[in-house]
Design a protein around this motif. Structure first.
Motif, PDB file in Angstrom:
ATOM      1  N   GLU A   1      56.439  -7.675  84.457  1.00 49.95           N
ATOM      2  CA  GLU A   1      56.843  -7.157  83.418  1.00 49.95           C
ATOM      3  C   GLU A   1      57.275  -8.432  82.498  1.00 49.95           C
ATOM      4  N   GLU A   2      57.466  -9.814  83.047  1.00 50.26           N
ATOM      5  CA  GLU A   2      57.590 -10.951  82.270  1.00 50.26           C
ATOM      6  C   GLU A   2      56.361 -11.257  81.556  1.00 50.26           C
ATOM      7  N   ALA A   3      55.341 -11.092  82.595  1.00 46.98           N
ATOM      8  CA  ALA A   3      53.689 -11.379  81.956  1.00 46.98           C
ATOM      9  C   ALA A   3      53.447 -10.513  80.663  1.00 46.98           C
ATOM     10  N   THR A   4      54.072  -9.369  80.589  1.00 44.65           N
ATOM     11  CA  THR A   4      53.601  -8.617  79.729  1.00 44.65           C
ATOM     12  C   THR A   4      53.996  -9.126  78.116  1.00 44.65           C
ATOM     13  N   LEU A   5      54.948 -10.117  78.130  1.00 47.84           N
ATOM     14  CA  LEU A   5      55.422 -10.900  76.940  1.00 47.84           C
ATOM     15  C   LEU A   5      54.455 -11.847  76.127  1.00 47.84           C
ATOM     16  N   PHE A   6      53.486 -12.181  77.363  1.00 45.76           N
ATOM     17  CA  PHE A   6      52.521 -13.309  77.097  1.00 45.76           C
ATOM     18  C   PHE A   6      51.225 -12.914  77.081  1.00 45.76           C
ATOM     19  N   GLY A   7      50.733 -12.037  77.491  1.00 42.72           N
ATOM     20  CA  GLY A   7      49.275 -11.408  77.682  1.00 42.72           C
ATOM     21  C   GLY A   7      49.233 -10.155  78.399  1.00 42.72           C
ATOM     22  N   GLN A   8      48.147  -9.869  78.990  1.00 39.90           N
ATOM     23  CA  GLN A   8      48.029  -8.639  79.572  1.00 39.90           C
ATOM     24  C   GLN A   8      47.717  -8.498  81.102  1.00 39.90           C
ATOM     25  N   PRO A   9      48.987  -8.233  81.901  1.00 38.10           N
ATOM     26  CA  PRO A   9      48.810  -8.442  83.212  1.00 38.10           C
ATOM     27  C   PRO A   9      48.280  -6.807  83.340  1.00 38.10           C
ATOM     28  N   HIS A  10      47.393  -7.068  84.552  1.00 36.97           N
ATOM     29  CA  HIS A  10      46.695  -6.234  85.066  1.00 36.97           C
ATOM     30  C   HIS A  10      47.157  -5.681  86.485  1.00 36.97           C
ATOM     31  N   LEU A  11      47.789  -4.507  86.809  1.00 37.81           N
ATOM     32  CA  LEU A  11      48.253  -4.059  88.040  1.00 37.81           C
ATOM     33  C   LEU A  11      47.217  -3.799  88.957  1.00 37.81           C
ATOM     34  N   ALA A  12      46.875  -4.990  89.536  1.00 40.70           N
ATOM     35  CA  ALA A  12      45.802  -4.680  90.633  1.00 40.70           C
ATOM     36  C   ALA A  12      46.004  -4.007  92.045  1.00 40.70           C
ATOM     37  N   ALA A  13      47.258  -4.034  92.183  1.00 38.66           N
ATOM     38  CA  ALA A  13      47.690  -3.218  93.310  1.00 38.66           C
ATOM     39  C   ALA A  13      49.377  -3.015  93.265  1.00 38.66           C
ATOM     40  N   SER A  14      49.475  -1.656  93.598  1.00 38.37           N
ATOM     41  CA  SER A  14      50.949  -1.338  93.571  1.00 38.37           C
ATOM     42  C   SER A  14      51.373  -0.498  94.932  1.00 38.37           C
ATOM     43  N   THR A  15      52.348  -0.783  95.773  1.00 36.39           N
ATOM     44  CA  THR A  15      52.567   0.139  96.725  1.00 36.39           C
ATOM     45  C   THR A  15      53.851   0.881  96.460  1.00 36.39           C
ATOM     46  N   LYS A  16      54.104   1.065  95.171  1.00 36.75           N
ATOM     47  CA  LYS A  16      55.312   1.891  94.830  1.00 36.75           C
ATOM     48  C   LYS A  16      55.411   3.315  95.226  1.00 36.75           C
ATOM     49  N   GLU A  17      54.472   3.839  95.039  1.00 39.30           N
ATOM     50  CA  GLU A  17      53.972   5.285  95.598  1.00 39.30           C
ATOM     51  C   GLU A  17      54.612   5.420  96.827  1.00 39.30           C
TER      52      GLU A  17
ATOM     53  N   GLY B   1      56.568   3.809  98.356  1.00 41.70           N
ATOM     54  CA  GLY B   1      58.399   3.495  98.450  1.00 41.70           C
ATOM     55  C   GLY B   1      58.421   2.188  98.858  1.00 41.70           C
ATOM     56  N   TYR B   2      57.380   1.248  98.516  1.00 37.31           N
ATOM     57  CA  TYR B   2      57.145  -0.147  98.743  1.00 37.31           C
ATOM     58  C   TYR B   2      57.574  -0.398 100.380  1.00 37.31           C
ATOM     59  N   ARG B   3      56.546   0.103 101.021  1.00 36.15           N
ATOM     60  CA  ARG B   3      56.814   0.264 102.549  1.00 36.15           C
ATOM     61  C   ARG B   3      55.669  -0.523 103.140  1.00 36.15           C
ATOM     62  N   LYS B   4      54.919  -1.199 102.314  1.00 37.72           N
ATOM     63  CA  LYS B   4      53.783  -1.762 102.972  1.00 37.72           C
ATOM     64  C   LYS B   4      53.057  -2.773 101.886  1.00 37.72           C
ATOM     65  N   VAL B   5      52.226  -3.654 102.324  1.00 38.91           N
ATOM     66  CA  VAL B   5      51.458  -4.560 101.549  1.00 38.91           C
ATOM     67  C   VAL B   5      50.002  -3.766 101.191  1.00 38.91           C
ATOM     68  N   PRO B   6      49.451  -3.884 100.171  1.00 37.30           N
ATOM     69  CA  PRO B   6      48.075  -3.470 100.041  1.00 37.30           C
ATOM     70  C   PRO B   6      47.023  -3.972 100.953  1.00 37.30           C
ATOM     71  N   VAL B   7      45.960  -3.236 101.095  1.00 38.68           N
ATOM     72  CA  VAL B   7      44.776  -3.923 101.819  1.00 38.68           C
ATOM     73  C   VAL B   7      43.691  -3.331 101.291  1.00 38.68           C
ATOM     74  N   GLY B   8      42.770  -3.944 101.464  1.00 39.09           N
ATOM     75  CA  GLY B   8      41.131  -3.639 101.046  1.00 39.09           C
ATOM     76  C   GLY B   8      40.824  -2.964  99.663  1.00 39.09           C
ATOM     77  N   SER B   9      40.470  -1.721  99.755  1.00 45.39           N
ATOM     78  CA  SER B   9      40.355  -1.001  98.608  1.00 45.39           C
ATOM     79  C   SER B   9      41.401  -0.415  97.924  1.00 45.39           C
ATOM     80  N   GLU B  10      42.805  -0.758  98.425  1.00 44.90           N
ATOM     81  CA  GLU B  10      43.900  -0.672  97.443  1.00 44.90           C
ATOM     82  C   GLU B  10      44.204  -1.645  96.436  1.00 44.90           C
ATOM     83  N   ILE B  11      43.364  -2.629  96.824  1.00 44.69           N
ATOM     84  CA  ILE B  11      43.593  -3.768  95.764  1.00 44.69           C
ATOM     85  C   ILE B  11      42.203  -3.545  94.620  1.00 44.69           C
ATOM     86  N   ALA B  12      42.467  -3.569  93.482  1.00 48.87           N
ATOM     87  CA  ALA B  12      41.515  -3.600  92.310  1.00 48.87           C
ATOM     88  C   ALA B  12      41.435  -4.745  91.337  1.00 48.87           C
TER      89      ALA B  12
END
Ligand SMILES: *Cc1c(COP(=O)(O)O)cnc(C)c1O
Length: 361
Positions: A108-124, A126-137
């Motif tokens: 959120e803070e990075a949006t103030l200065f440029g274009q952060p790209h959400l390369a991976a999120s495990t929100k779907e 419920g934030y129970r895990k870290v992303p692996v392999g193809s979940e990271i773009a």
């Protein structure tokens, strides 16, 4: 030693030995006739403390020449802004891996200065895990890639860092810094508020690869430029002296525990005792994180009902165990078991879990 078993999430437990040492030195620092807080930050005595803290931190985390350590103010939350301010060029892209609440704040803070790209999120999930392999773009050419090594609120931790390409890697390690061996030289910048694993609140540690500073934006306020603090050995202005003094003592204590290898062995046993109690409860306790992403610093779980969770907290407190309420945003129970929390405290809590489940399951 404290009279409670302290499972606070931050500020959190400090080593009893360190607190006693501070107590003996606080009025008269090593025969100087005054306390450290009354001395100049440019005195030889304080310069020696800051130099030793930098040397010990680098040795403990395992980086060589080419890295510097600075001690600044503003907490890890200020780092959410200073990282993009310094390293996200106008119009540039930076990749963020978001695995919980702190990562959300960072992007959120990075949006103030440029274009952060959400390369991976495990929100779907419920934030129970870290992303692996193809979940990271990852994006094609990010200015840097940012991750949160341990999400303090959800209790989700990378057991290993995934392959994230060649861009400079930035890690928020506020809640698991120096708790286990990592390949720190994969990172160009690591930051951590001190109040979980390193000392009191009010000081933030930043480890930075010196060569990366050359590409930093120059139109950044002086106090918010990493180069200012690197060039001045954290003495550009008055630093948080008391916090740095205690942090230096905590690092010495950690070295006496066998460094990160020694403490990691104990941390493994601590986490195993609690997750063992959760897994042995036949579903009475439900761990929040998936087993492969379980945090060894923040053990998060639910009980069958909120009423039972309330009872759990009351009875735990009666038994001398405090700080176990989950973060207000997620509820449930959270046991924070940072470096300074002993194995015995964790075993005591683990047997409390077993007793409580037996009585209420
Ligand atoms: C506690 C925490 C923060 C916020 O730290 P402050 O020093 O209070 O700003 C950021 N990130 C992580 C992972 C944390 O645990």
């Amino acid at each position: 030693m404290s009279s409670v078993l302290n499972f606070n999430a931050g500020p959190a437990a400090l080593p009893g030995e360190v607190l006693h040492r501070v107590q003996t030195e606080v009025v008269d620092y090593q025969g100087q006739g005054m306390s450290l807080m009354e001395m100049s930050h440019r005195s030889k005595i304080f310069e020696a403390i800051i130099a030793r803290a930098e040397t010990n931190f680098k040795r403990l985390i395992g980086v060589g020449d080419g890295y510097r350590v600075i001690f600044v103010q503003g907490g890890a939350s200020t780092q959410f802004a200073t990282v993009p301010m310094n390293f996200l060029p106008p119009g540039g892209v930076a990749d963020y891996l978001v695995t919980g609440t702190w990562g959300e704040k960072a992007i959120e803070e990075a949006t103030l200065f440029g274009q952060p790209h959400l390369a991976a999120s495990t929100k779907e999930s419920g934030y129970r895990k870290v992303p692996v392999g193809s979940e990271i773009a990852l994006s094609a050419n990010p200015a840097y890639v940012h991750l949160t090594s341990n999400e303090t609120i959800q209790g989700v931790q990378y057991h290993e860092f995934p392959d994230l390409g060649d861009a400079p890697l930035v890690g928020d390690m506020s809640s698991d810094i120096l708790s286990r061996p990592i390949d720190a030289e994969r990172f160009s910048l690591i930051y951590a508020g001190a109040q979980k694993n390193l000392g009191p609140s009010g000081v933030t540690v930043v480890l930075i690869r010196e060569s990366w500073l050359e590409s930093a934006n120059s139109r950044v306020p002086t106090m918010l430029r990493y180069s200012t603090h690197v060039k001045n050995n954290s003495l550009y202005n008055t630093p948080p002296m008391f916090g740095i003094y205690i942090l230096d003592l905590v690092l010495q204590w950690l070295a006496e525990q066998g460094g990160v290898l020694g403490i990691a062995r104990i941390n493994e046993m601590k986490a195993a005792s609690l997750y063992g109690a959760i897994d042995a409860s036949a579903g009475f306790y439900r761990g929040h994180a998936e087993p492969g992403s379980r945090s060894k610093m923040n053990v998060t779980f639910r009980l069958p009902s909120e009423e039972l969770e309330k009872q759990f907290l009351i009875q735990a407190q009666d038994a001398g165990m405090i700080g176990l309420a989950g973060h207000r945003s997620v509820g449930g129970i959270r046991a924070s078991i940072y470096n300074a929390v002993g194995l015995e405290a964790c075993r005591t809590l683990a047997s409390f879990l077993a007793d409580f489940a037996a009585k209420n399951g």
